[in-house]
Design a protein around this motif. Structure first.
Motif, PDB file in Angstrom:
ATOM      1  N   HIS A  50       0.874  -1.114  -0.135  1.00 34.54           N
ATOM      2  CA  HIS A  50      -0.137  -0.205  -0.108  1.00 34.54           C
ATOM      3  C   HIS A  50       0.803   1.229  -0.129  1.00 34.54           C
ATOM      4  CE1 HIS A  50      -3.213  -2.321   1.147  1.00 34.54           C
ATOM      5  NE2 HIS A  50      -4.060  -1.694   0.972  1.00 34.54           N
ATOM      6  N   GLU A  61      -3.544   5.110   4.561  1.00 36.32           N
ATOM      7  CA  GLU A  61      -4.518   5.178   3.643  1.00 36.32           C
ATOM      8  C   GLU A  61      -5.628   5.788   3.703  1.00 36.32           C
ATOM      9  OE1 GLU A  61      -3.854   2.390   4.615  1.00 36.32           O
ATOM     10  OE2 GLU A  61      -6.407   1.420   4.392  1.00 36.32           O
ATOM     11  N   TRP A  62      -6.469   5.225   4.801  1.00 30.81           N
ATOM     12  CA  TRP A  62      -7.375   6.370   5.005  1.00 30.81           C
ATOM     13  C   TRP A  62      -7.921   7.611   5.472  1.00 30.81           C
ATOM     14  CZ3 TRP A  62     -13.182   4.305   5.224  1.00 30.81           C
ATOM     15  CH2 TRP A  62     -12.963   3.147   4.429  1.00 30.81           C
ATOM     16  N   HIS A 109      -5.554   3.829  -4.633  1.00 29.49           N
ATOM     17  CA  HIS A 109      -6.387   3.804  -3.602  1.00 29.49           C
ATOM     18  C   HIS A 109      -7.857   4.451  -3.411  1.00 29.49           C
ATOM     19  CE1 HIS A 109      -7.629   2.164   0.582  1.00 29.49           C
ATOM     20  NE2 HIS A 109      -6.417   0.526  -0.256  1.00 29.49           N
ATOM     21  N   ARG A 169     -20.869   4.751   0.875  1.00 22.74           N
ATOM     22  CA  ARG A 169     -20.471   5.615   2.588  1.00 22.74           C
ATOM     23  C   ARG A 169     -19.849   6.344   2.594  1.00 22.74           C
ATOM     24  NH1 ARG A 169     -21.878  -0.915   4.554  1.00 22.74           N
ATOM     25  NH2 ARG A 169     -23.525  -2.028   3.303  1.00 22.74           N
ATOM     26  N   ASP A 209     -11.350  -3.046  -4.803  1.00 24.66           N
ATOM     27  CA  ASP A 209     -11.475  -3.470  -3.574  1.00 24.66           C
ATOM     28  C   ASP A 209     -12.579  -1.765  -3.458  1.00 24.66           C
ATOM     29  OD1 ASP A 209     -11.434  -3.209  -0.675  1.00 24.66           O
ATOM     30  OD2 ASP A 209      -9.425  -2.902  -0.505  1.00 24.66           O
TER      31      ASP A 209
HETATM   32  O1  H79 Z   1      -6.482  -1.602   1.553  1.00 22.40           O
HETATM   33  C1  H79 Z   1      -7.173  -1.867   2.757  1.00 22.40           C
HETATM   34  C2  H79 Z   1      -7.967  -0.888   3.458  1.00 22.40           C
HETATM   35  O2  H79 Z   1      -8.044   0.386   3.150  1.00 22.40           O
HETATM   36  C3  H79 Z   1      -9.576  -1.143   2.711  1.00 22.40           C
HETATM   37  N1  H79 Z   1      -9.176  -2.827   2.183  1.00 22.40           N
HETATM   38  C4  H79 Z   1      -8.137  -2.894   2.496  1.00 22.40           C
HETATM   39  C5  H79 Z   1      -7.600  -4.771   1.526  1.00 22.40           C
HETATM   40  C6  H79 Z   1     -10.170  -1.162   3.780  1.00 22.40           C
HETATM   41  N2  H79 Z   1     -10.931  -0.846   3.777  1.00 22.40           N
HETATM   42  N3  H79 Z   1     -12.157  -0.484   4.434  1.00 22.40           N
HETATM   43  N4  H79 Z   1     -11.566  -1.161   4.902  1.00 22.40           N
HETATM   44  C7  H79 Z   1     -10.660  -1.375   4.718  1.00 22.40           C
HETATM   45  C8  H79 Z   1     -12.396  -1.140   6.799  1.00 22.40           C
HETATM   46  C9  H79 Z   1     -14.196  -1.008   6.131  1.00 22.40           C
HETATM   47  C10 H79 Z   1     -14.676  -0.483   6.825  1.00 22.40           C
HETATM   48  C11 H79 Z   1     -15.769   0.115   6.515  1.00 22.40           C
HETATM   49 FE1  H79 Z   1     -17.638  -0.952   6.251  1.00 22.40          FE
HETATM   50  C12 H79 Z   1     -16.728   0.643   5.237  1.00 22.40           C
HETATM   51  C13 H79 Z   1     -17.045   0.064   7.211  1.00 22.40           C
HETATM   52  C14 H79 Z   1     -18.296   0.966   6.639  1.00 22.40           C
HETATM   53  C15 H79 Z   1     -17.750   1.002   5.537  1.00 22.40           C
HETATM   54  C16 H79 Z   1     -17.268  -2.122   4.075  1.00 22.40           C
HETATM   55  C17 H79 Z   1     -19.146  -1.895   4.128  1.00 22.40           C
HETATM   56  C18 H79 Z   1     -17.416  -3.231   5.962  1.00 22.40           C
HETATM   57  C19 H79 Z   1     -18.522  -2.219   7.413  1.00 22.40           C
HETATM   58  C20 H79 Z   1     -18.937  -2.072   5.838  1.00 22.40           C
END
Ligand code: H79
Length: 440
Positions: A50, A61-62, A109, A169, A209
């Motif tokens: 990443h 990354e978030w 991403h 979302r 993803d």
């Molecule tokens: O790239 C990495 C992370 O940034 C990505 N996947 C891995 C490989 C990742 N994205 N989100 N997450 C991990 C967790 C996400 C959680 C949430 Fe939902 C998104 C909570 C609410 C929106 C998905 C949909 C899970 C629950 C509902």
């Protein structure tokens, strides 16, 4: 309230049905694709990477979503991304030293930033950073030179593109106008995928993803999957949608969990299908570089995760978040090299194996290759381990650690293997049993 929820549920179920139908109906994988799946299954271990402009902030990354950074401010970040220490030859050499067979790296991403030289956008590493070089091309060339397969992680979710609308979302605080053309966004995504599948040589596959951000949307999956399979029939398509695979997908992944488990909460709807499996996990708790995350898993824990994945018939995709200067942090590197050392001795019980005849147990797992069953004893305090029958008579038993003979006894009820204290391995005691062909 209850009635409202029911109606919503019904609408959602309908929408989901439609979304599933729009996958690549009637998909027939080519022989090259089937061969690639077999290669993938035998590879068993890969590096997840990443890396993006978010790495600069050292907060995962978030960060754009979590800190509610608007597009206008986030766009200041690429100016600070200058990975002058990036050496793809070193990355690939490390991957090899770790015993890994492939790399899956973020081409884009959720922040929408292309880590390659996109012609359909200037929101990319060449156009916006002082580094100005196509880091994916550099890595792809090196992977091809050193015989490592390269997959691209590509986010369908996009917090930056104005046409990612209606919003899902997440990414709601980016300050984008409340309008946009969904199909124009999908055209853009397909155009970037086409760039990735035509400008970077042979690609292992695309790891999608973000579908979960808008499960009710029409993602035109059929069109996108057909595009990929048309351009590179051997490239494997997978999607982290946390559900049973759709037609057009070639492997199934599980985020932060072994297949069938749901400890992380992502996999409540993941049903295991019959495609090759992969599970991904982080070395600390972060995917993208997180400066302050010291929660490193031990080498022993990581090896055991690899072993349990193999025993579940799944690959292990282990993540690093390189730093903005292009280096992989020393803590990760050390653990990866130690995993490679373990594999140099025990690799025969991992590479080229499938999940073994005994389903995963609390004490450990089994893997199988040809007429050899590998018993991986991870957590069993007693000297004798009792196994069910293994589909044939056990002919020989040896400890993989040093080749020493292992004592065993077999009767109609199964096989008992003796594991003296001196034969134990701290991480994983591996006993190789050869099975004689079943008597007629
Ligand atoms: O790239 C990495 C992370 O940034 C990505 N996947 C891995 C490989 C990742 N994205 N989100 N997450 C991990 C967790 C996400 C959680 C949430 Fe939902 C998104 C909570 C609410 C929106 C998905 C949909 C899970 C629950 C509902």
């Amino acid at each position: 309230m209850a009635r409202g929820r029911t109606a919503l549920g019904a609408a959602l179920a309908l929408a989901l049905g439609a979304a599933t139908l729009s996958a690549q109906a009637g998909y027939q994988p080519t022989p090259a694709n089937l061969a690639a799946r077999k290669w993938f299954q035998e590879a068993r271990f890969g590096l997840f990477v990443h890396w993006g402009v978010y790495s600069v902030l050292g907060d995962g990354e978030w960060v754009m979503n979590n800190r509610k950074i608007r597009v206008a401010e986030y766009e200041k970040l690429p100016a600070f991304f200058n990975p002058t220490e990036f050496d793809p030859a070193q990355w690939v050499a490390l991957v090899k030293a770790a015993g890994m067979r492939y790399i899956t790296i973020t081409s884009k991403h959720h922040d929408g930033f292309a880590m390659f030289d996109s012609k359909v956008s200037d929101w990319d590493v060449v156009d916006r950073t002082p580094y100005k070089k196509d880091v994916l091309k550099m890595l792809a060339d090196e992977c091809h030179r050193q015989g490592i397969k390269l997959f691209f992680y590509h986010s369908q979710l996009d917090w930056h593109h104005p046409d990612y609308y209606p919003r899902g979302r997440t990414g709601r605080d980016a300050g984008r106008p409340e309008s946009g053309e969904w199909n124009r966004y999908l055209d853009y995504m397909d155009a970037q995928l086409k760039e990735l599948l035509t400008g970077y040589g042979e690609i292992g596959g695309i790891w999608f993803d973000g579908w979960w951000d808008k499960p009710e949307a029409d993602w035109r999956l059929g069109q996108t999957y057909a595009l990929i399979h048309g351009l590179q029939p051997a490239a494997l398509v997978g999607s982290n949608h946390h559900r049973r695979p759709n037609p057009g997908e070639d492997f199934q992944m599980f985020e932060k969990d072994l297949p069938g488990k749901n400890t992380a909460g992502f996999n409540d709807q993941s049903e295991i299908g019959d495609l090759p499996l992969e599970t991904c996990e982080t070395m600390n708790n972060a995917w993208g570089f997180n400066l302050n995350d010291r929660s490193y898993k031990s080498t022993a824990d990581l090896v055991r995760y690899l072993v349990r994945a193999a025993g579940n018939d799944a690959n292990f995709l282990l993540n690093v978040g390189p730093m903005p200067n292009g280096k992989i942090q020393p803590e990760f590197e050390a653990h990866l090299r130690e995993m490679g050392q373990w594999l140099s001795r025990y690799g025969e019980s991992i590479y080229g194996t499938r999940g073994g005849p005994v389903p995963p147990r609390p004490w450990g797992v089994t893997t199988r290759k040809g007429d050899t069953v590998y018993v991986h004893v991870l957590d069993w305090p007693d000297e004798t381990l009792a196994l069910p029958r293994l589909g044939g008579k056990v002919a020989t038993a040896r400890f993989v650690k040093d080749g020493g003979r292992a004592a065993f006894a077999e009767d109609a009820g199964g096989v008992r293997v003796t594991i003296p204290a001196a034969a134990r391995d701290e991480i994983d005691t591996v006993v190789a049993l050869t099975i004689a062909p079943a008597a007629r």
